[in-house]
Design an enzyme around this catalytic site. Structure first.
Site, short mmCIF file in Angstrom:
data_model
loop_
_atom_site.label_atom_id
_atom_site.label_comp_id
_atom_site.label_asym_id
_atom_site.label_seq_id
_atom_site.Cartn_x
_atom_site.Cartn_y
_atom_site.Cartn_z
N HIS A 1 -4.62 -3.47 6.14
CA HIS A 1 -4.39 -3.74 4.71
C HIS A 1 -5.73 -4.15 4.10
O HIS A 1 -6.05 -5.33 3.99
CB HIS A 1 -3.34 -4.83 4.49
CG HIS A 1 -3.29 -5.25 3.05
ND1 HIS A 1 -2.84 -4.41 2.05
CD2 HIS A 1 -3.69 -6.38 2.41
CE1 HIS A 1 -2.94 -5.02 0.88
NE2 HIS A 1 -3.46 -6.21 1.08
N ASP B 1 0.84 -1.19 0.00
CA ASP B 1 0.00 0.00 0.00
C ASP B 1 0.88 1.26 0.00
O ASP B 1 0.62 2.22 -0.71
CB ASP B 1 -0.91 -0.02 1.23
CG ASP B 1 -1.57 -1.38 1.38
OD1 ASP B 1 -2.31 -1.76 0.47
OD2 ASP B 1 -1.29 -2.08 2.38
N1 LIG Z 1 -0.72 -8.05 2.32
C1 LIG Z 1 -0.71 -7.81 1.02
O1 LIG Z 1 -0.35 -6.70 0.59
C2 LIG Z 1 -1.10 -8.86 0.02
C3 LIG Z 1 -0.97 -8.60 -1.35
C4 LIG Z 1 -1.31 -9.60 -2.25
C5 LIG Z 1 -1.81 -10.82 -1.81
N2 LIG Z 1 -1.96 -11.03 -0.49
C6 LIG Z 1 -2.44 -12.32 0.04
O2 LIG Z 1 -1.37 -13.27 0.01
C7 LIG Z 1 -1.91 -14.57 0.04
C8 LIG Z 1 -1.22 -15.46 -0.99
O3 LIG Z 1 -1.46 -14.99 -2.28
P1 LIG Z 1 -1.07 -15.87 -3.57
O4 LIG Z 1 -1.48 -15.06 -4.74
O5 LIG Z 1 0.34 -16.34 -3.47
O6 LIG Z 1 -2.08 -17.08 -3.40
P2 LIG Z 1 -2.01 -18.52 -4.07
O7 LIG Z 1 -3.37 -19.08 -3.91
O8 LIG Z 1 -1.38 -18.44 -5.42
O9 LIG Z 1 -0.99 -19.32 -3.14
C9 LIG Z 1 -1.27 -19.59 -1.80
C10 LIG Z 1 -0.49 -20.82 -1.42
O10 LIG Z 1 -0.66 -21.02 -0.02
C11 LIG Z 1 -0.87 -22.38 0.19
N3 LIG Z 1 -1.53 -22.57 1.47
C12 LIG Z 1 -2.83 -22.47 1.79
N4 LIG Z 1 -3.03 -22.77 3.08
C13 LIG Z 1 -1.83 -23.05 3.60
C14 LIG Z 1 -1.38 -23.44 4.88
N5 LIG Z 1 -2.24 -23.62 5.89
N6 LIG Z 1 -0.07 -23.63 5.07
C15 LIG Z 1 0.80 -23.47 4.05
N7 LIG Z 1 0.45 -23.13 2.82
C16 LIG Z 1 -0.85 -22.91 2.59
C17 LIG Z 1 -1.67 -22.86 -1.00
O11 LIG Z 1 -1.57 -24.26 -1.18
C18 LIG Z 1 -0.98 -22.09 -2.12
O12 LIG Z 1 0.12 -22.78 -2.66
C19 LIG Z 1 -3.42 -14.41 -0.17
O13 LIG Z 1 -4.05 -14.46 1.10
C20 LIG Z 1 -3.53 -13.01 -0.74
O14 LIG Z 1 -4.80 -12.45 -0.50
C21 LIG Z 1 -1.61 -10.08 0.44
O1 LIG Z 2 -5.64 -10.51 -2.39
C1 LIG Z 2 -6.30 -9.45 -2.33
O2 LIG Z 2 -7.47 -9.39 -1.92
C2 LIG Z 2 -5.66 -8.15 -2.77
C3 LIG Z 2 -4.31 -7.94 -2.18
O3 LIG Z 2 -4.34 -7.89 -0.79
C4 LIG Z 2 -3.69 -6.68 -2.73
O4 LIG Z 2 -3.66 -5.66 -2.03
O5 LIG Z 2 -3.25 -6.70 -3.89
#
Ligand SMILES: NC(=O)c1ccc[n+]([C@@H]2O[C@H](COP(=O)([O-])OP(=O)(O)OC[C@H]3O[C@@H](n4cnc5c(N)ncnc54)[C@H](O)[C@@H]3O)[C@@H](O)[C@H]2O)c1
Ligand SMILES: O=C(O)C[C@H](O)C(=O)O
Length: 325
Positions: free
Chosen positions: A187, A159
């Site tokens: 977030h 962000d």
């Molecule tokens: N904070 C931020 O700014 C931000 C930004 C983008 C995404 N995210 C979040 O990050 C997370 C991951 O995103 P992604 O695109 O890599 O998702 P993704 O679905 O591509 O990958 C997630 C992985 O986590 C694994 N997983 C699920 N539960 C698990 C557990 N209990 N233990 C270990 N591994 C587990 C899944 O098998 C998968 O491989 C999501 O929650 C998304 O919303 C946060």
């Molecule tokens: O995974 C989402 O919901 C969005 C993500 O947290 C982002 O800010 O890109």
């Protein structure tokens, strides 16, 4: 040669993992002289995919990659970990209410917090990326009473970086010249990106922009809803930029910011009227491996409203999982 640092990454087979692991192994997170051992956690059904990522990591022949472990057991993944990036989380599926998502993730982060408590290095630095990141970090922190609470953080850096780019585009200045920007709170779209204190080459950004309508009607919604806009455009949530922000967060925490402000979601100490313990985005500086909250900033009426609005959402999330802790 320095001793390797053990870095645990959860959700290693996911899309953020795929952008993150190669950069950690190449030294972009902890320094070009710092060997790392990657300890990769994912679900049992994702172990094959993790193996594939490990094969690719091997094929990069990174000189700093001193070892790798793949596991579906948090106690193996977090054993002696000095840095833990908690990326894996349960995504929202069709028909799932926000409450169900909170509960599903509360279970994951309780288990992982307990495992960190049991086996991680006593000074492990934890960054929670998996959503809802602030509340997941809170759950992990509460589940790890023997570790310093201040070592549990949530990612607001994406962000912060999004806000930097919007301001650079609006002012026509370099992102690198922008200082003292922050993003308060959760977030989520309720976050409050705040450039009231920001400067570019010593000049006030607020004065340079001089457009309160742009702040309220363009800047705040653009930064707040950027995650959703990316999902809409890509059909997938942000991954490379999220991984980049995770690298920035840990690198700055460990190696320092040279006095520059960055945003981290950290447990509140009661400053700015945020109740103690709530994991809340605030401006910090980092030095000697520690972050320090920037204190004494004036909170005007509009900002107070925005700080309270994002706090209310965090309090609601916290109430939703309180019975599980
Ligand atoms: N904070 C931020 O700014 C931000 C930004 C983008 C995404 N995210 C979040 O990050 C997370 C991951 O995103 P992604 O695109 O890599 O998702 P993704 O679905 O591509 O990958 C997630 C992985 O986590 C694994 N997983 C699920 N539960 C698990 C557990 N209990 N233990 C270990 N591994 C587990 C899944 O098998 C998968 O491989 C999501 O929650 C998304 O919303 C946060
Ligand atoms: O995974 C989402 O919901 C969005 C993500 O947290 C982002 O800010 O890109």
């Amino acid at each position: 040669m320095k001793a390797p640092v053990r870095v645990a990454v959860t959700g290693a087979a996911g899309q953020i993992g795929y952008s993150l692991l190669f950069r950690i192994a190449s030294g972009e997170m902890l320094g070009k002289d710092q060997p790392v051992i990657l300890q990769l956690l994912d679900l049992p059904q994702a172990q094959n995919a993790v193996k594939g990522v490990m094969m690719e990591l091997e094929d990069c022949a990174f000189p700093l990659l001193a070892g790798m472990v793949a596991t579906d057991d948090p106690k193996v993944a977090f054993k002696d970990a000095q840095v833990a990036l908690l990326v894996g989380a349960r995504p929202r599926s069709k028909g799932m209410e926000r409450k169900d998502l909170l509960t599903a993730n509360a279970e994951i982060f309780t288990v992982q917090g307990k495992a960190l408590n049991e086996v991680a290095a006593r000074d492990v630095r934890v960054l929670v990326v998996g959503n809802p990141a602030n509340t997941n970090a809170y759950i992990a922190m509460k589940s790890a009473p023997d570790l310093p609470a201040r070592n549990f953080t949530a990612m607001l850096r994406l962000d912060h970086n999004r806000a930097l780019s919007q301001i650079a585009a609006k002012t026509g200045k370099d992102v690198a010249s922008i200082e003292k920007l922050t993003v308060w709170g959760n977030h989520s779209p309720t976050m409050y990106a705040d450039y009231r204190f920001a400067t570019i080459d010593g000049q006030s950004v607020k004065a340079l922009i001089n457009d309160e309508a742009w702040n309220r009607d363009v800047f705040l919604p653009t930064v707040g809803k950027r995650g959703g806009a990316i999902i809409e455009a890509r059909g997938l949530s942000s991954a490379a930029s999220a991984a980049n922000a995770a690298i920035d967060h840990i690198r700055d925490w460990v190696l320092g910011t040279n006095g520059k402000w960055v945003t981290m979601g950290i447990p509140s100490d009661g400053s700015y009227g945020i109740p103690e313990g709530v994991i809340y985005g605030v401006p910090v500086t980092c030095a000697n491996g520690e972050y320090t909250r920037v204190q004494g900033l004036e909170i005007d009426e509009f900002s107070r409203e925005r700080l309270n609005f994002t706090l209310a959402e965090l309090e609601e999330e916290r109430a939703g999982i309180a019975h599980l802790l």
